[in-house]
Write a protein that holds these residues in place. Structure first.
Motif, mmCIF file in Angstrom:
data_model
loop_
_atom_site.group_PDB
_atom_site.id
_atom_site.type_symbol
_atom_site.label_atom_id
_atom_site.label_comp_id
_atom_site.label_asym_id
_atom_site.label_seq_id
_atom_site.Cartn_x
_atom_site.Cartn_y
_atom_site.Cartn_z
ATOM 1 N N HIS A 189 89.637 87.065 -2.588
ATOM 2 C CA HIS A 189 88.401 86.452 -1.049
ATOM 3 C C HIS A 189 88.901 88.326 -0.675
ATOM 4 C CE1 HIS A 189 89.955 81.631 -0.327
ATOM 5 N NE2 HIS A 189 88.776 82.392 -1.694
ATOM 6 N N SER A 190 87.598 88.888 -0.888
ATOM 7 C CA SER A 190 87.466 90.211 -0.387
ATOM 8 C C SER A 190 87.551 90.005 1.269
ATOM 9 C CB SER A 190 86.598 90.835 -0.726
ATOM 10 O OG SER A 190 86.540 92.600 -0.256
ATOM 11 N N SER A 191 87.591 90.830 2.041
ATOM 12 C CA SER A 191 87.011 91.265 3.416
ATOM 13 C C SER A 191 85.512 92.112 3.018
ATOM 14 C CB SER A 191 87.498 92.028 4.090
ATOM 15 O OG SER A 191 88.043 93.729 3.285
ATOM 16 N N LEU A 192 84.878 91.878 4.149
ATOM 17 C CA LEU A 192 83.368 91.988 4.069
ATOM 18 C C LEU A 192 83.245 93.045 3.779
ATOM 19 C CD1 LEU A 192 81.760 89.621 6.863
ATOM 20 C CD2 LEU A 192 81.860 89.545 4.418
ATOM 21 N N THR A 193 83.978 94.241 4.443
ATOM 22 C CA THR A 193 84.335 95.537 4.069
ATOM 23 C C THR A 193 85.041 96.462 2.852
ATOM 24 O OG1 THR A 193 85.957 96.134 5.110
ATOM 25 C CG2 THR A 193 84.198 96.418 6.380
ATOM 26 N N ALA A 194 85.258 95.590 2.082
ATOM 27 C CA ALA A 194 85.863 95.654 0.804
ATOM 28 C C ALA A 194 85.027 95.469 -0.154
ATOM 29 C CB ALA A 194 87.610 95.690 0.114
ATOM 30 N N ALA A 195 83.942 94.490 -0.169
ATOM 31 C CA ALA A 195 83.911 93.519 -1.706
ATOM 32 C C ALA A 195 82.708 94.937 -2.023
ATOM 33 C CB ALA A 195 82.743 92.461 -0.376
ATOM 34 N N LYS A 196 82.759 95.911 -1.634
ATOM 35 C CA LYS A 196 81.539 96.850 -2.247
ATOM 36 C C LYS A 196 82.655 97.539 -2.900
ATOM 37 C CE LYS A 196 77.391 98.035 0.710
ATOM 38 N NZ LYS A 196 77.259 98.880 1.633
ATOM 39 N N PHE A 197 83.642 97.797 -2.618
ATOM 40 C CA PHE A 197 84.866 98.245 -4.069
ATOM 41 C C PHE A 197 84.797 97.634 -4.604
ATOM 42 C CE2 PHE A 197 89.869 97.842 -4.870
ATOM 43 C CZ PHE A 197 89.507 99.414 -5.056
ATOM 44 N N TYR A 198 84.723 96.154 -4.850
ATOM 45 C CA TYR A 198 85.768 95.309 -5.399
ATOM 46 C C TYR A 198 84.278 95.770 -6.559
ATOM 47 C CZ TYR A 198 89.966 93.504 -3.612
ATOM 48 O OH TYR A 198 91.005 94.371 -2.613
ATOM 49 N N SER A 199 83.374 95.407 -5.984
ATOM 50 C CA SER A 199 81.581 95.328 -7.111
ATOM 51 C C SER A 199 81.836 96.354 -8.263
ATOM 52 C CB SER A 199 80.765 95.245 -6.266
ATOM 53 O OG SER A 199 79.986 93.733 -5.748
ATOM 54 N N ARG A 200 82.170 97.460 -7.875
ATOM 55 C CA ARG A 200 81.903 99.355 -8.303
ATOM 56 C C ARG A 200 83.245 99.134 -9.074
ATOM 57 N NH1 ARG A 200 81.661 101.527 -3.321
ATOM 58 N NH2 ARG A 200 83.955 101.740 -3.010
ATOM 59 N N ASN A 201 84.480 97.951 -9.231
ATOM 60 C CA ASN A 201 85.144 97.945 -9.979
ATOM 61 C C ASN A 201 85.629 96.418 -10.755
ATOM 62 O OD1 ASN A 201 87.228 99.988 -9.768
ATOM 63 N ND2 ASN A 201 86.716 99.852 -7.736
ATOM 64 N N GLY A 202 84.182 96.290 -10.602
ATOM 65 C CA GLY A 202 84.146 94.629 -11.777
ATOM 66 C C GLY A 202 83.756 93.756 -11.894
ATOM 67 N N TYR A 203 83.709 93.570 -10.216
ATOM 68 C CA TYR A 203 84.671 92.117 -8.926
ATOM 69 C C TYR A 203 82.812 91.498 -8.862
ATOM 70 C CZ TYR A 203 88.717 91.963 -9.606
ATOM 71 O OH TYR A 203 90.513 91.893 -9.701
ATOM 72 N N ALA A 204 82.374 89.702 -8.929
ATOM 73 C CA ALA A 204 81.045 89.570 -9.115
ATOM 74 C C ALA A 204 81.252 88.686 -7.690
ATOM 75 C CB ALA A 204 80.252 89.225 -10.324
ATOM 76 N N SER A 205 80.286 88.910 -7.396
ATOM 77 C CA SER A 205 80.493 88.248 -6.145
ATOM 78 C C SER A 205 80.018 86.315 -6.124
ATOM 79 C CB SER A 205 79.171 89.047 -4.099
ATOM 80 O OG SER A 205 79.538 89.807 -4.453
ATOM 81 N N LEU A 206 81.017 85.734 -6.116
ATOM 82 C CA LEU A 206 80.269 84.880 -6.064
ATOM 83 C C LEU A 206 79.644 84.138 -5.110
ATOM 84 C CD1 LEU A 206 83.552 83.087 -7.804
ATOM 85 C CD2 LEU A 206 81.335 84.108 -8.613
#
Length: 64
Positions: free
Chosen positions: A25-42
């Protein structure tokens, strides 16, 4: 781990199953960071913190 379980390699099977998919569960502001590291938004959701407060979040997954 109990010795009988260790002999049956249950621990190894559990770890292997957990290693296939990471979900967080990512904060809204950290979602871009995780996306850049291979995570997909569900989907968007809410996360309850330890103090009982809730925050908007993005539920994200990475398959390994």
């Amino acid at each position: 781990m109990h010795n009988a379980a260790a002999q049956k390699e249950i621990g190894r099977a559990l770890v292997e199953a957990l290693e296939d998919i990471l979900e967080l569960h990512s904060s809204l502001t950290a979602a871009k960071f995780y996306s850049r590291n291979g995570y997909a938004s569900l989907k968007r959701g809410n996360h309850t913190m330890r103090n009982g407060m809730q925050m908007d979040c993005v539920i994200m997954r990475k398959e390994l």
